[in-house]
Scaffold this active site. Structure first.
Site, PDB file in Angstrom:
ATOM      1  N   ASP A  93      -2.073  -1.823  10.234  1.00 14.92           N
ATOM      2  CA  ASP A  93      -2.545  -1.700   8.667  1.00 14.92           C
ATOM      3  C   ASP A  93      -3.249  -3.191   8.340  1.00 14.92           C
ATOM      4  O   ASP A  93      -3.761  -3.166   7.180  1.00 14.92           O
ATOM      5  CB  ASP A  93      -1.363  -1.505   8.077  1.00 14.92           C
ATOM      6  N   LYS A 153       0.877  -1.159  -0.016  1.00 16.76           N
ATOM      7  CA  LYS A 153      -0.136  -0.125  -0.087  1.00 16.76           C
ATOM      8  C   LYS A 153       0.869   1.103   0.008  1.00 16.76           C
ATOM      9  O   LYS A 153       2.024   1.146   0.343  1.00 16.76           O
ATOM     10  CB  LYS A 153      -0.869   0.017   1.030  1.00 16.76           C
TER      11      LYS A 153
END
Length: 300
Positions: free
Chosen positions: A144, A11
């Site tokens: 995350d 990401k």
């Protein structure tokens, strides 16, 4: 089914706003807007016919390279061990991670590996991915990790682990990743931030750009107030960012997460590929030309 293989995409943080101070758990409040990219590690989880040579946890972890973390501190191992415990899975498992992205880059590689392990175990043992225990396990491993369970462009708060909103897929946007030779420890970055905290800007411009599906507005709204801490620890990051900003075809560049990787949104995929090749050949930096994705990782 005896094994499941999943691509574990990384990401980038389109917006990362870290708030000064820590909560009772020792975490900072974070405003995090993340999007997944079409590059990352590959994770295979299997149930071997013979019990693996593992410890009492029943989890054997095999890494393609040493990432400097003992097995029981590795997020992939923790994800497997905690999910087996949460669901009472008795069968031993083997987790294999083939690394493609360097650690300490701010790309969430270890979190994506952990989420891929969780999803693979769900497939292997016919677990409901919507069971709230799945997200509980993911959050227990890392802030995350829950994002990587679905991959939709997302706005998260809390410690960066509480989903507030998802957005329409922003798929196919050309991105180049460039990382200097040195990485940044997340722990060290937050410690450095605490020494000179910065009140973050609002994520509102980025959220509006994502709601509108406006790629140029997304590029204009890139923000990360953890960048200062990262660049004080690894000054070479500033050189990478400046170099990227001068490349033809770059719309905007930003440090992702706690660094040390810098990403740039590009005008075309050809520009991203040319920049990645030049970064590697002329500067000897790790690089990758990729694109934004918004679909769940591939099962093999």
């Amino acid at each position: 089914m005896s094994h499941v293989t999943i691509d574990a995409p990384v990401k980038v943080n389109l917006h990362l706003g870290i708030h000064p101070g820590r909560d009772s758990r020792g975490y900072h409040r974070a405003d995090s807007v993340m999007v997944a990219l079409g590059v990352g590690d590959t994770v295979t989880v299997s149930t071997p016919p013979e019990p693996p040579a593992a410890d009492a946890s029943g989890v054997l972890l095999a890494m393609s390279e040493d990432v400097g973390v003992p097995p029981q501190k590795n997020t992939a191992w923790q994800a497997a061990a905690r999910l087996r415990q949460a669901f009472g899975i008795a069968a031993p498992v083997r987790v294999e991670v083939r690394k493609a992205v360097p650690p300490q880059s701010g790309l969430g590689g270890s979190s994506s590996d952990a989420a891929s392990v969780i999803l693979a175990l769900c497939r292997l043992f016919s677990l409901d991915e919507k069971d709230p225990r799945i997200v509980d396990v993911a959050r227990s491993v890392g802030a995350d990790v829950p994002f990587f369970l679905n991959l939709a462009p997302s706005y998260l708060t809390g410690a960066g682990d509480v989903l507030v909103q998802t957005f329409p897929v922003l798929e196919g946007l050309p991105v180049v990743l460039v990382r200097p030779s040195r990485g940044v420890s997340t722990v060290a970055a937050y410690r450095e931030f605490d020494a000179d905290p910065v009140v973050p800007a609002s994520p509102a411009p980025m959220l509006a750009a994502l709601r509108d599906g406006d790629a140029m507005a997304v590029a204009a709204a890139l923000y990360n107030n953890l960048e200062g801490a990262a660049t004080r620890l690894v000054p070479e990051i500033l050189g990478v960012k400046s170099w990227l900003q001068r490349r033809p075809g770059v719309v905007a560049a930003q440090v992702t997460g706690s660094g040390s990787c810098v990403f740039a949104i590009c005008e075309t995929h050809a520009a991203a590929r040319a920049i990645a090749a030049r970064a590697q050949d002329e500067e000897d930096w790790w690089s990758s030309a990729t694109f934004t994705v918004g679909k769940r990782a591939h099962f093999c």
